[in-house]
Scaffold this active site. Structure first.
Site, PDB file in Angstrom:
ATOM      1  N   TRP A 126       0.817  -1.213   0.000  1.00  0.00           N
ATOM      2  CA  TRP A 126       0.000   0.000   0.000  1.00  0.00           C
ATOM      3  C   TRP A 126       0.861   1.277   0.000  1.00  0.00           C
ATOM      4  O   TRP A 126       0.369   2.342   0.330  1.00  0.00           O
ATOM      5  CB  TRP A 126      -0.919   0.006   1.216  1.00  0.00           C
TER       6      TRP A 126
ATOM      7  N   CYS B  99      -6.878  -4.566  -1.705  1.00  0.00           N
ATOM      8  CA  CYS B  99      -8.080  -5.291  -1.265  1.00  0.00           C
ATOM      9  C   CYS B  99      -8.885  -5.907  -2.407  1.00  0.00           C
ATOM     10  O   CYS B  99      -9.360  -7.037  -2.289  1.00  0.00           O
ATOM     11  CB  CYS B  99      -8.962  -4.397  -0.399  1.00  0.00           C
TER      12      CYS B  99
ATOM     13  N   HIS C 228     -13.513  -0.553   0.947  1.00  0.00           N
ATOM     14  CA  HIS C 228     -12.794  -1.798   1.209  1.00  0.00           C
ATOM     15  C   HIS C 228     -13.605  -2.942   0.619  1.00  0.00           C
ATOM     16  O   HIS C 228     -14.830  -2.995   0.767  1.00  0.00           O
ATOM     17  CB  HIS C 228     -12.586  -2.012   2.709  1.00  0.00           C
TER      18      HIS C 228
ATOM     19  N   ASP D 162     -12.764 -12.331   4.479  1.00  0.00           N
ATOM     20  CA  ASP D 162     -11.882 -11.268   3.996  1.00  0.00           C
ATOM     21  C   ASP D 162     -10.444 -11.775   3.995  1.00  0.00           C
ATOM     22  O   ASP D 162      -9.931 -12.200   5.030  1.00  0.00           O
ATOM     23  CB  ASP D 162     -12.021 -10.042   4.918  1.00  0.00           C
TER      24      ASP D 162
ATOM     25  N   TYR E 193      -6.140   4.970  -0.921  1.00  0.00           N
ATOM     26  CA  TYR E 193      -7.569   4.670  -0.753  1.00  0.00           C
ATOM     27  C   TYR E 193      -7.873   4.147   0.648  1.00  0.00           C
ATOM     28  O   TYR E 193      -9.020   4.090   1.062  1.00  0.00           O
ATOM     29  CB  TYR E 193      -8.036   3.677  -1.818  1.00  0.00           C
TER      30      TYR E 193
END
Length: 726
Positions: free
Chosen positions: A281, A316, A375, A398, A562
């Site tokens: 990220w 994600c 997300h 997830d 994000y």
């Protein structure tokens, strides 16, 4: 040393080694002789198998009836709990009164009947629901046709198949033949299967659709991108089984969708188990592919299998896309969902604390929680016999590595119904998911004397909108009400109280600390902005009282990931206003393209934070919003006959919209059933210049198919295109 001698004993019990690999195998003996064979008796005079036919072509009844005809795989693939057919040829006609045989299925290296890894299938007069069995449906010459039914609780994986014939002296068994290997999958069409889904359109969407739509962007500017799940592509089914092998998941647990989805949640990320995708990220993607460049799961999974190392890089939506492929490929109904303004609440306390300085600026040292613009995670459909009645159905799972769960980075399955009603005591990880969609946004002023004052509480910002792809189309389906009741309803308050009762923490009761509502309201709007162009922000103040007020306002404009984490502040401005009684006043702020372009991140997200202090009352007004700049698309054009076996010409083109040259440009093209994933590099694209890439493709799947393209460069990413090839 033999396998037997490697098995140790503990307290008189034999310890069988772990049976946790579908790929490892040990052949069953072709003969198991229990008594001496008299001289002159030839074992080959007894019933012997000469051939086995599994009817495994795409057009055969087995694959069509079991909805496995789309798999690019020449082995037999069936779904559990549902009959399928095979034909066995013998050396002579089969006589039921004198001949005894059975079919055997074996998985792993250490098969045991009580573990479901060795399955003897008896010949029965009638098939019984829920049980293994084989019924003779036809006898002709030396051949027998069987209808074989598997258990709806059978292990999911690749089985080796044998035929065993009984003789007075022992068992004769067919040799190991890879051509008779049989894949057994979860079965959403079978009422006795834990993943049974009763709606045919939902089954077509959540099991059989191999291209999806993933939503991203910002809640007021929702963007879409297509994703090729490719669950039927060559090699993908074997890779999904390999993923479970890499996790060293015991074969006996692979018939349980709860366990399979939980293992998949851990293995799709590489955080602690050498899983499929490495997350990044930080906007630095050296030695890997930027997350935004991927067009689907196939390239990622193929690279993972061939290299046997995690693939770089994902975020994600990449984790969710690959996880969706894993679940659908194995037969578990699954979908990708997007939660806008998703709370990453480290301690699941339902509170996202944003600390302000006394002048209204954000205190970045004290502010630890983050609110993601969006997300993506997955939902998988299954029963939950481990929970009270009513908590089956969609389960949140997830694979993005956020928090540790039972020693590994994974999340779920958590019952969506339990989350909605606040029953967060039920496994797995329900408190974390509950916090993602229900946290309060709390603005706190950190005084110089060390005290903290709650200035404002926003109970509606987090979990603003939760969406997934609609069934049968590319539109958006709002599923927010499946996760939470509407704000202000009695049920919503009851769900929160239930969650608190079950241990979700809330540090303090903010309701008693919130100041009385101010007589001044403040809001702002940001116009839709195109990448590379100037934009305008308009702040509106409304004085609802008969008094005159003065306000001091502070604007902070940031380039953000994000995930809500700020990379750099590119503009800040302070201004004062006088508000006449019962008046509305607007302040416009111009933002030039040059102020943000130099530091822009791949998702082109800008975040604006406005705080204002009413000087006379000391009230603090706070608002924050994010926008995603409008980015041009990749254009895909198709020429020629779009039919199976015929050549078609695909042209991909992109025009650089910026005033600067794009360096190291990669264009990716994908289309399940039309082309394997491919990519092409262009060293540079000059300002306002266009590049073209042409490929000849030959479709191998009939019907309308989609082609997906993406563009990635050093300074511009998240550029996509799609076309329907009919």
């Amino acid at each position: 040393m033999s396998e037997t001698s490697r098995i140790s004993s503990f307290g008189g019990r034999r310890a069988v080694p772990p049976n946790n690999s579908n790929a490892e195998e040990d052949d069953l003996p072709t003969e198991e002789i229990h008594s001496l064979v008299p001289r002159g008796v030839n074992m080959e005079d007894f019933l012997n198998v000469t051939n086995v036919h599994l009817f495994k072509e795409r057009w055969d009844t087995n694959k069509v009836d079991h909805h496995t005809d789309k798999y690019d795989n020449n082995k037999l693939i069936v779904r559990r709990g549902q009959p399928f057919y095979m034909q066995i040829d013998f050396n002579r006609p089969y006589g039921p009164s004198r001949d005894l045989f059975r079919v055997e299925y074996v998985i792993g290296r250490y098969p045991q009947e009580n573990k479901g890894t060795y399955i003897p299938v008896p010949i029965v007069p009638e098939l019984q629901s829920g049980k293994w069995g084989a019924k003779v449906v036809m006898r002709e010459d030396n051949s027998v046709r069987l209808s074989v039914q598997s258990s709806p609780e059978c292990i999911v994986g690749k089985f080796r198949m044998y035929v065993a014939v009984w003789t007075p002296y022992g068992i004769l068994r067919t040799r190991r033949n890879p051509e008779t290997d049989t894949y057994i999958l979860f079965n959403p069409w079978c009422e006795d299967d834990a993943v049974y889904l009763d709606d045919e359109k939902e089954r077509e969407e959540y099991v059989l659709n191999d291209i999806g739509v993933i939503f991203y962007g910002e809640v007021n500017d929702i963007k879409t991108r297509s994703w090729s799940y490719g669950q039927f592509e060559d090699g993908i089914l074997d890779i999904c089984l390999y993923v479970m092998d890499r996790a060293q998941m015991d074969l006996s647990g692979r018939g349980n969708p709860i366990k399979v989805s939980r293992v998949g949640s851990a293995m799709v990320n590489a955080k602690d188990d050498e899983g499929v995708v490495v997350g990044s990220w930080d906007n630095v993607y050296a030695y890997g592919v930027p997350p935004s460049a991927w067009t689907g799961s196939v390239d990622i999974l193929l690279e993972y299998r061939s290299s046997e190392n995690p693939v770089r890089y994902g975020q994600c939506w990449v984790f969710a896309g690959v996880f969706n492929t894993f679940l659908r490929c194995l037969g578990i109904p699954a979908r990708v969902v997007t939660n806008y303004f998703s709370a990453h609440d480290n301690d699941a306390n339902l509170q996202m604390d944003i600390f302000l300085e006394e002048d209204g600026n954000v205190n970045s040292k004290l502010t630890k929680d983050s609110v993601w613009n969006y997300h993506c995670w997955n939902e998988a459909w299954m029963t939950r016999p481990d929970l009270p009645v009513g908590f089956g159905g969609w389960q949140a799972v997830d694979s993005t590595p956020q928090e540790n769960s039972d020693g590994m980075f994974r999340c779920g399955p958590a019952s969506v119904q339990a989350i909605k009603h606040g029953h967060v005591c039920f496994q797995f990880d329900a408190p974390f998911v509950f916090a993602e969609v229900n946290s309060d946004l709390i603005y706190i002023t950190a005084k110089k004397d060390g005290t903290h004052v709650v200035e404002a509480v926003d109970t509606t910002h987090i979990g603003k909108l939760i969406v997934t792809k609609q069934i049968g189309g590319d539109g958006m389906k709002d599923i927010t009400d499946s996760y939470k009741f509407q704000e202000g309803q009695k049920e919503e308050r009851l769900a929160l109280e239930t969650a608190l009762m079950y241990g979700v923490k809330k540090p303090f009761n903010t309701e008693g600390l919130i100041k009385s509502r101010s007589n001044v309201d403040m809001d702002f709007e940001v116009e839709n902005a195109v990448l590379g162009q100037d934009l305008k922000l308009t702040i509106t103040f409304q004085n609802k009282s008969h008094r005159r007020y003065t306000t001091t306002a502070y604007l902070s404009a940031n380039i953000i990931f994000y995930t809500g984490v700020s990379k750099a502040e590119f503009k800040k401005e302070t201004f004062s206003l006088m508000l006449e009684p019962l008046s509305v006043k607007k302040e416009e702020v111009q933002i030039r393209a040059g102020e943000y372009l130099g530091q822009l991140l791949e998702q082109a997200s800008l975040h604006f934070f406005v705080t204002a202090r009413v000087n006379e009352t000391k009230d603090v007004l706070v608002k924050q919003k994010s926008i995603v700049l409008i980015i041009p698309e990749v254009i895909i054009k198709v020429r020629g006959a779009q039919v199976v076996g015929s050549d078609m010409i695909v042209t991909v083109e992109f025009t650089n919209p910026l005033k600067t040259t794009l360096q190291n440009v990669w264009i990716y093209l994908d289309g399940p059933g039309i082309t394997r994933p491919m990519r092409k590099m262009f060293r540079e694209i000059l300002p306002n210049s266009t590049v073209q890439w042409e490929e000849v493709c030959r479709p191998w799947v009939s019907g309308p198919r989609k082609l997906i393209a993406s563009m990635s460069s050093d300074s511009l990413r998240h550029v996509y295109g799609i076309v329907l090839a009919e």
